[in-house]
Enzyme design. Structure first.
Site, PDB file in Angstrom:
ATOM      1  N   TRP A  66       0.863  -1.197   0.000  1.00 29.34           N
ATOM      2  CA  TRP A  66       0.000   0.000   0.000  1.00 29.34           C
ATOM      3  C   TRP A  66       0.896   1.243   0.000  1.00 29.34           C
ATOM      4  O   TRP A  66       1.853   1.311   0.770  1.00 29.34           O
ATOM      5  CB  TRP A  66      -0.884  -0.030   1.254  1.00 29.34           C
ATOM      6  CG  TRP A  66      -1.851   1.114   1.396  1.00 29.34           C
ATOM      7  CD1 TRP A  66      -2.561   1.714   0.404  1.00 29.34           C
ATOM      8  CD2 TRP A  66      -2.216   1.766   2.612  1.00 29.34           C
ATOM      9  NE1 TRP A  66      -3.356   2.699   0.935  1.00 29.34           N
ATOM     10  CE2 TRP A  66      -3.158   2.759   2.287  1.00 29.34           C
ATOM     11  CE3 TRP A  66      -1.844   1.610   3.946  1.00 29.34           C
ATOM     12  CZ2 TRP A  66      -3.736   3.589   3.239  1.00 29.34           C
ATOM     13  CZ3 TRP A  66      -2.420   2.432   4.904  1.00 29.34           C
ATOM     14  CH2 TRP A  66      -3.353   3.409   4.546  1.00 29.34           C
ATOM     15  N   ASP A 112      -1.260  -5.747   9.253  1.00 30.25           N
ATOM     16  CA  ASP A 112      -2.243  -4.765   8.790  1.00 30.25           C
ATOM     17  C   ASP A 112      -3.452  -5.544   8.269  1.00 30.25           C
ATOM     18  O   ASP A 112      -3.367  -6.211   7.240  1.00 30.25           O
ATOM     19  CB  ASP A 112      -1.633  -3.901   7.676  1.00 30.25           C
ATOM     20  CG  ASP A 112      -2.595  -2.804   7.213  1.00 30.25           C
ATOM     21  OD1 ASP A 112      -3.736  -2.744   7.710  1.00 30.25           O
ATOM     22  OD2 ASP A 112      -2.193  -2.015   6.332  1.00 30.25           O
ATOM     23  N   LYS A 120     -13.782  -0.889   5.505  1.00 30.56           N
ATOM     24  CA  LYS A 120     -14.266  -1.650   4.357  1.00 30.56           C
ATOM     25  C   LYS A 120     -15.365  -2.621   4.768  1.00 30.56           C
ATOM     26  O   LYS A 120     -16.432  -2.621   4.172  1.00 30.56           O
ATOM     27  CB  LYS A 120     -13.134  -2.441   3.704  1.00 30.56           C
ATOM     28  CG  LYS A 120     -11.776  -1.804   3.789  1.00 30.56           C
ATOM     29  CD  LYS A 120     -11.539  -0.711   2.780  1.00 30.56           C
ATOM     30  CE  LYS A 120     -10.252   0.003   3.137  1.00 30.56           C
ATOM     31  NZ  LYS A 120      -9.767   0.926   2.169  1.00 30.56           N
TER      32      LYS A 120
HETATM   33  C1  LMR Z   1      -6.575   2.074  -0.898  1.00 33.78           C
HETATM   34  O1  LMR Z   1      -5.470   1.528  -0.912  1.00 33.78           O
HETATM   35  O2  LMR Z   1      -7.107   2.531  -1.911  1.00 33.78           O
HETATM   36  C2  LMR Z   1      -7.344   2.143   0.384  1.00 33.78           C
HETATM   37  O3  LMR Z   1      -6.622   1.534   1.394  1.00 33.78           O
HETATM   38  C3  LMR Z   1      -7.778   3.510   0.723  1.00 33.78           C
HETATM   39  C4  LMR Z   1      -6.661   4.393   1.154  1.00 33.78           C
HETATM   40  O4  LMR Z   1      -6.797   5.028   2.204  1.00 33.78           O
HETATM   41  O5  LMR Z   1      -5.643   4.483   0.465  1.00 33.78           O
END
Ligand code: LMR
Length: 398
Positions: A132, A213, A248
């Site tokens: 992420w 996470d 989510k």
């Molecule tokens: C994403 O990766 O799109 C989600 O986890 C939302 C975010 O806060 O980035």
């Protein structure tokens, strides 16, 4: 002259910026496959029925807007641990099991990083490659260094399992290994229970800290299976930190509802909790109440809880249906390669392998917005828009 005269502009957030750009696009056919939010078959981001019911009860019963305790309320902590561990797990009520209510999973991750950084400033956080986009930034804002461990074989869309373990086997004592609990963002490739066992063994042997996470529990294989990894670590008695999000699975994105939970730290847990409260107090003072109240009300009420698991299953089923439909439709439209790997991934995301050049063209020509890494939010698609997406992809290649 002022203190910000020489300030440098930061780059826009790669995920939120897609939403801003898409919102500004006048094309009625525009498609936002950027940010990870669940959309229903009509392309709408819904409020769950069980959330509405809980909110009505809260509205009736609420008689104060007083501050919550810095670490949140005990009933939210119990609700969180019942999801992480399953109902009635002995660790849920163990004296060294602690849960802090945080503003979203991001707040939990940041809190964990602050605790680590203030306890040991030379710690490195190890992140999956890829991960992420916010992970590195969260660790770095807490003054922690980051490194990566291999995760994705982009050529075969599979997990670089042995390379990942080989990298973990080099992690120094005191470092932190951040692992996605389920529905890996962005690859959709998850660890299996055996992998979690090996991770627990390595963590113990090497002395590194595991931080999980868990942002998508229930979106992959189911509520319990998606927490299987967390439960392996808990049952192994491994001291574990878990950042969980209810954005989510309860659709509570803007309510910022998350938690940081710690298991297995023994007598140190009291001091950890006290330090975490200092960090929370200086970051957001006390947590936002509404989302956590919704989660605890739903989980504490047998009927509502059952109805919520049905709603969650429906979201999961729709995501999986979109995965199959996308793979089929790509094939049907004569795409240049086999996209069936999409059906073997879990959660909202897929790294499609669509390159940055095609991404830019699909955005410019068809107003389709997704990350330049090729990550799409599968749940942003509907049966109707899948056609549009596949046609755009094939047109772009030609
Ligand atoms: C994403 O990766 O799109 C989600 O986890 C939302 C975010 O806060 O980035």
């Amino acid at each position: 002259m002022h203190i910000f005269t020489d300030i440098q502009a930061a780059p826009p957030d790669p995920i939120y910026n897609l939403t801003t750009a898409c919102n500004a696009d006048p094309n009625p056919q525009k498609l936002n496959l950027g940010v990870g939010v669940y959309k229903d078959a009509a392309g709408h981001i819904p409020v769950l029925d069980t959330v509405k019911t809980a909110e009505q009860r809260i509205l009736t019963d609420e008689d104060t807007k007083n501050y919550l305790p810095i670490d949140g309320t005990p009933d939210f902590g119990e609700a969180v641990r019942s999801l992480l561990l399953g109902v009635d797990h002995s660790l849920s009520t163990a004296p060294d099991s602690i849960t802090l209510h945080t503003p979203g999973g991001t707040g939990a991750l940041r809190l964990a990083c602050e605790l680590v950084a203030k306890n040991r400033s030379d710690t490195t956080v190890w992140l999956s490659d890829p991960t992420w986009t916010n992970h590195a930034q969260i660790a770095q804002q807490a003054d922690l260094a980051v490194r990566t461990y291999p995760y994705l074989d982009a050529g075969t869309h599979s997990l670089l399992r042995e390379k990942m373990f080989a990298a973990w086997a080099t992690v120094p004592a005191g470092d932190v290994v951040l692992v996605h609990g389920c529905c890996h963002n962005p690859t959709g490739l998850d660890l299996e229970p055996d992998d979690w066992q090996r991770l627990a063994g390595l963590s113990r042997e090497r002395g590194f800290q595991v931080l999980v996470d868990l942002a998508y529990q229930g979106f992959g294989r189911g509520l319990d299976l998606d927490a299987a990894g967390v439960r392996v670590l808990a049952d192994a008695g491994l001291p574990t930190l878990i950042a969980s999000s209810y954005s989510k699975n309860f659709g509570l994105y803007n309510e910022r509802t998350g938690a940081l939970t710690a298991f297995g730290f023994g007598p140190a847990s009291n001091a950890m909790l006290s330090q975490l409260k200092v960090h929370a107090r200086s970051l957001w003072s006390s947590p936002p109440a509404h989302g956590a109240r919704i989660v605890s009300s739903i989980l504490a009420d047998r009927e509502l809880r059952a109805a919520w698991t049905v709603e969650l299953a429906a979201m999961r089923d729709r995501i999986n249906e979109m995965r199959s439909l996308l793979a089929e439709s790509m094939h049907h439209h004569g795409a240049d390669r086999d996209f069936s790997f999409i059906t073997r991934q879990y959660g909202l995301f897929s790294l499609t392998g669509i390159d940055a050049e095609a991404n830019a063209r699909m955005r410019a020509d068809q107003s389709i917005y997704f990350m330049s890494t090729g990550r799409i939010n599968v749940a942003g698609l509907t049966a109707a828009t899948i056609e549009y997406f596949c046609q755009a992809y094939v047109a772009t290649l030609n």
